[in-house]
Motif scaffolding. Sequence first.
Motif, PDB file in Angstrom:
ATOM      1  N   LYS A  80      -3.926   0.403  -2.614  1.00  0.00           N
ATOM      2  CA  LYS A  80      -3.538  -0.956  -2.259  1.00  0.00           C
ATOM      3  C   LYS A  80      -3.460  -1.796  -3.522  1.00  0.00           C
TER       4      LYS A  80
ATOM      5  N   LYS B  91      -5.383   8.836   1.920  1.00  0.00           N
ATOM      6  CA  LYS B  91      -5.872   7.654   1.219  1.00  0.00           C
ATOM      7  C   LYS B  91      -4.696   6.776   0.831  1.00  0.00           C
ATOM      8  N   GLU B  92      -4.990   5.496   0.762  1.00  0.00           N
ATOM      9  CA  GLU B  92      -3.927   4.570   0.403  1.00  0.00           C
ATOM     10  C   GLU B  92      -4.328   3.775  -0.832  1.00  0.00           C
TER      11      GLU B  92
ATOM     12  N   ASP C 273       2.363  -5.021   6.910  1.00  0.00           N
ATOM     13  CA  ASP C 273       1.087  -4.406   7.248  1.00  0.00           C
ATOM     14  C   ASP C 273       0.166  -5.467   7.888  1.00  0.00           C
TER      15      ASP C 273
ATOM     16  N   LYS D 299      -2.601  14.443   1.502  1.00  0.00           N
ATOM     17  CA  LYS D 299      -1.637  13.365   1.259  1.00  0.00           C
ATOM     18  C   LYS D 299      -1.624  12.452   2.473  1.00  0.00           C
ATOM     19  N   ARG D 300      -1.512  11.181   2.239  1.00  0.00           N
ATOM     20  CA  ARG D 300      -1.511  10.171   3.292  1.00  0.00           C
ATOM     21  C   ARG D 300      -2.905   9.911   3.836  1.00  0.00           C
TER      22      ARG D 300
ATOM     23  N   GLY E  36       0.839  -1.191   0.000  1.00  0.00           N
ATOM     24  CA  GLY E  36       0.000   0.000   0.000  1.00  0.00           C
ATOM     25  C   GLY E  36       0.869   1.233   0.000  1.00  0.00           C
ATOM     26  N   THR E  37       0.389   2.294  -0.611  1.00  0.00           N
ATOM     27  CA  THR E  37       1.147   3.532  -0.594  1.00  0.00           C
ATOM     28  C   THR E  37       0.194   4.709  -0.532  1.00  0.00           C
ATOM     29  N   GLY E  38       0.597   5.728   0.198  1.00  0.00           N
ATOM     30  CA  GLY E  38      -0.218   6.945   0.246  1.00  0.00           C
ATOM     31  C   GLY E  38      -0.151   7.609  -1.115  1.00  0.00           C
TER      32      GLY E  38
ATOM     33  N   ASN F 236      -9.201   3.938   2.781  1.00  0.00           N
ATOM     34  CA  ASN F 236      -8.546   4.431   3.975  1.00  0.00           C
ATOM     35  C   ASN F 236      -7.448   3.466   4.395  1.00  0.00           C
ATOM     36  N   TYR F 237      -6.512   3.988   5.186  1.00  0.00           N
ATOM     37  CA  TYR F 237      -5.487   3.116   5.749  1.00  0.00           C
ATOM     38  C   TYR F 237      -6.172   2.055   6.588  1.00  0.00           C
TER      39      TYR F 237
END
Length: 425
Positions: free
Chosen positions: A219, A216-217, A269, A213-214, A203-205, A239-240
Amino acid sequence: MWVVAPTKTKEEGIMEKLPQVRSITVDFESEFRVTLASCDFGAIMKAFLLLLPQLLEDFFQKVLVGFAEYEMSLPRKSFACTCCGNDRDFVWKTRHGKATTILTWFRWLTLKQLQVLCKRCGHKQYITRTLLGMAPRERIPDATRRKLALVGALTSYRVSAKIGQMFGWAVDKMTIWQCVQRVGRHLEFLLDEKEEPRGEADGTGIGITGIAKRGKELKVLVQYKKGGGIRVAGLDIGNYNGSWANLFRKNLEIIRKFKSTFLLVTDGDTAIFDSLKGKVKVLFQRCLWHLPYQAQYVLWKDGVARKSEDWLHVVAELMEICAIRSLVDCPETIQAMLASKRKRLDQVIEFCQQKSYSHTGSYLENARGDMFTALENRLTGKTTSRVERLMRTVNMRVNISKWSTEGALNVTKVRLAYYYNGFDA
Ligand SMILES: [Zn+2]
């Protein structure tokens, strides 16, 4: 005069009695009056672009009427009455009825609709879209939509429209946006039973303008392909700590079908573990590419100064522990490597405990259990992140302009489908 159908080859002439080939020949005569002030290249091209819509419309209309006439002469039609299902008895209502528009990849065309009357029930229906192979009331044919979606996913909508205009394609940004959304929504990514039972989840922002920024992620689940390279097997923006279960749900059945246990590389994760726990057996491998970088973050949390003696010691040790030489195929060598790496890792953990670097210590203890799964199972060379490059591919496009979460997801789907899953237009 243009001949539309190819002339028959000798073989086709002989095989004439085989399945009915629906081909017709259309004699096409066209007369145009064009006024040009100059005959330089640009002027001729410009004049042609003005001519094109007329030419294209005439051509579509002629071919459609030609085919429809041919159909009407056949006992059984390719279309059926939407009311009673009759596919034999029709009469013409009109060959040049109400106008309708469709989008070609040159421009919008206005066509006069073809309408027939069902002799059995008296129902009147248009057959233009049926003949074109389009859904009722659809204005954009799939072939056009895929092209627009792809160009819109590869560059910004503004640039897409600009490129189109340069080559005589009069299509606006909004239409391109709509095509990307529609095509993206219908793309689905799943594991492929015929490819490797190995993959990576990460996953990455993502930088969505207007969304912090950050917040939403993105995946992504990727699967390794037998011939090398990767394909996308799952994609979501949310969302994270959410939506991993969502992404894996449809893949669980496929994971169970693989002959050997699926090896999943992750950055640790816990939401990924949780979404699979108790549902399917998976071998976890900590991504050794991520590990030394994540370690720098926990070292910072422990207040260890960057590039201080302790920092350098821990980071350098981890870099070496995480460097796995691929293609080692001797079981004894692998056992010796494992023993040596575990010993060194334990020493680093002990060092952190002595120095009270508690975040780093517990981070490494947590990771320890699944750092060498691939090596132990002799699945060498699969411990570096291949998803990293993919993430960069995504970010280049998503940062460009304003997105809703769904809009960003759809453009990312089309883009990744093109780069990794063979989508083309
Ligand atoms: Zn009918």
